[in-house]
Design a protein around this motif. Structure first.
Motif, PDB file in Angstrom:
ATOM      1  N   ARG A  12      30.089 -15.254  89.263  1.00 14.42           N
ATOM      2  CA  ARG A  12      30.049 -15.720  90.646  1.00 14.42           C
ATOM      3  C   ARG A  12      30.757 -17.073  90.785  1.00 14.42           C
ATOM      4  O   ARG A  12      31.567 -17.269  91.695  1.00 14.42           O
ATOM      5  N   THR A  13      30.470 -17.974  89.853  1.00 14.71           N
ATOM      6  CA  THR A  13      31.103 -19.289  89.890  1.00 14.71           C
ATOM      7  C   THR A  13      32.600 -19.197  89.627  1.00 14.71           C
ATOM      8  O   THR A  13      33.413 -19.871  90.289  1.00 14.71           O
ATOM      9  N   ASP A  63      28.573  -9.442  92.132  1.00 14.50           N
ATOM     10  CA  ASP A  63      28.324 -10.847  91.854  1.00 14.50           C
ATOM     11  C   ASP A  63      29.599 -11.662  92.052  1.00 14.50           C
ATOM     12  O   ASP A  63      29.574 -12.748  92.652  1.00 14.50           O
ATOM     13  N   ALA A  64      30.723 -11.136  91.585  1.00 14.01           N
ATOM     14  CA  ALA A  64      32.004 -11.809  91.806  1.00 14.01           C
ATOM     15  C   ALA A  64      32.359 -11.808  93.286  1.00 14.01           C
ATOM     16  O   ALA A  64      32.893 -12.798  93.809  1.00 14.01           O
ATOM     17  N   LEU A  72      30.339 -11.901  95.821  1.00 13.49           N
ATOM     18  CA  LEU A  72      29.524 -12.904  96.502  1.00 13.49           C
ATOM     19  C   LEU A  72      30.068 -14.318  96.258  1.00 13.49           C
ATOM     20  O   LEU A  72      30.052 -15.163  97.155  1.00 13.49           O
ATOM     21  N   GLY A  73      30.551 -14.570  95.054  1.00 11.09           N
ATOM     22  CA  GLY A  73      31.164 -15.863  94.774  1.00 11.09           C
ATOM     23  C   GLY A  73      32.433 -16.071  95.582  1.00 11.09           C
ATOM     24  O   GLY A  73      32.672 -17.158  96.124  1.00 11.09           O
ATOM     25  N   GLN A 119      31.590 -16.789  99.172  1.00  7.88           N
ATOM     26  CA  GLN A 119      31.142 -18.173  99.331  1.00  7.88           C
ATOM     27  C   GLN A 119      32.333 -19.126  99.370  1.00  7.88           C
ATOM     28  O   GLN A 119      32.388 -20.044 100.207  1.00  7.88           O
ATOM     29  N   THR A 173      23.894  -8.603  98.417  1.00  9.05           N
ATOM     30  CA  THR A 173      25.139  -8.187  99.057  1.00  9.05           C
ATOM     31  C   THR A 173      24.868  -7.453 100.360  1.00  9.05           C
ATOM     32  O   THR A 173      25.532  -7.693 101.377  1.00  9.05           O
TER      33      THR A 173
END
Length: 331
Positions: free
Chosen positions: A212-213, A239-240, A242-243, A246, A266
């Motif tokens: 994510r980061t 997860d990626a 969502l990062g 953001q 999600t």
């Protein structure tokens, strides 16, 4: 008949202890349970991804199925550590079994297990264990990677008024076979539609734990150098995604993002509006039911699956159907 369960950690010694008393291996598939002397159908199940939500669900679901069907189950959980998991599974194979179940473990990482199973003449029935047919498995039932790409790319195309001339970032993770394939397919589909893919290839996350980061940083760094220069982001897993969403939001961009997994977070983000456009629901309970049906047929009379690779349809999840979708981390 009393069902027996053994839960083994991904340590060879634990697997040996868990299987004390089992007799030699069996190539038979009848209900007599040729893998042991107690007449029970003996099953070894293993997964390297038990620390993921779907992998943890698989462990519980397989255990429940074994209880229901009266199987003698040995469950080996690998915790992403093949150096521990593979010897544990091989040791269990050496103690005898009728069938092996593999969940979410790429075939390229379990060569020693495949060899041990073939030597012992024990078939491996798999879920999501690679992206193409192989004689390593009696069957591998997974999801349709091309369909995942087609649905997500079509969603982006509709959301941004066509892909021709647009710039899209693709985020992948090559160590995961499914993500590797669908990311490559996404690049091909996007470029065929006239889009420019950032860097001409997927931006590679190095570690799923920091995905994510890393995805946020990919997007933020690109937009710092190219303000308003990104029309969409295609990510190989949620997860990626969502990062990336953001990073876009923090930069004031309205570019849409698609993911794969249908995580609860999600789905909530999709319903709320904003950058998260869509994700993909992979029907893992249906896939497991199909796999168990194949194993039951083998248990009954040795019938092998008709196909050694099956790709199951997926569903694109958007704002229209997010509320009706069961999150993959809530199965």
């Amino acid at each position: 008949m009393r069902t027996k369960f053994k839960v083994a950690a991904a340590l060879a010694t634990a697997a040996v202890l868990a299987l004390t008393g089992c007799s030699g291996s069996s190539s038979g598939g009848d209900a007599s349970g040729g893998g042991g002397g107690d007449g029970m159908f003996k099953v070894i199940a293993f997964t390297s991804g038990n620390q993921t939500p779907v992998g943890a669900w698989w462990v519980k679901a397989v255990t429940a199925k074994a209880d229901e069907l009266g199987w003698d189950l040995t469950m080996i959980q690998g915790d992403f550590d093949f150096q521990k998991m593979n010897p544990a599974v091989e040791s269990a194979i050496g103690q005898g079994a009728d069938v092996i179940l593999d969940g979410y473990t790429d075939v390229s990482s379990i060569g020693s297990i495949v060899t041990a199973a073939k030597d012992a003449e024990i078939p491996i029935f798999s879920m999501d264990a690679g992206t193409e047919a192989t004689d390593a498995f009696a069957t591998n039932i997974t999801t349709n990677q091309q369909q995942i790409v087609d649905k997500t790319v079509e969603g982006i195309d509709a959301a941004i008024g066509g892909l021709d001339g647009k710039t899209v970032m693709v985020i992948g993770h090559d160590p995961h076979a499914g993500i590797r394939l669908r990311s490559a397919l996404a690049v091909t589909a996007l470029e065929a539609a006239g889009a420019t893919v950032v860097g001409g290839e997927p931006q590679q996350v190095t570690n799923p734990a920091t995905g994510r980061t890393e995805a946020l940083n990919f997007v933020s760094d690109y937009l710092s150098a190219n303000p308003d220069g990104l029309d969409a982001v295609w990510a190989g897993w949620d997860d990626a995604a969502l990062g990336a969403a953001q990073g876009l939001s923090e930069a004031g961009s309205t570019a849409p993002v698609t993911g794969v997994d249908a995580l609860a977070e999600t789905l909530a983000s999709i319903e709320a509006g904003g950058n998260m456009l869509a994700t993909v629901d992979q029907p893992w309970p249906q896939v497991l039911d199909m796999l168990i049906t194949d194993v039951e047929a083998y248990q009954a009379d040795g019938t092998m699956p008709a196909e050694n690779f099956v790709a199951v349809d997926v569903t694109l999840v958007t704002k229209d159907n997010a509320a009706d979708t069961t999150p993959s981390d809530k199965l």
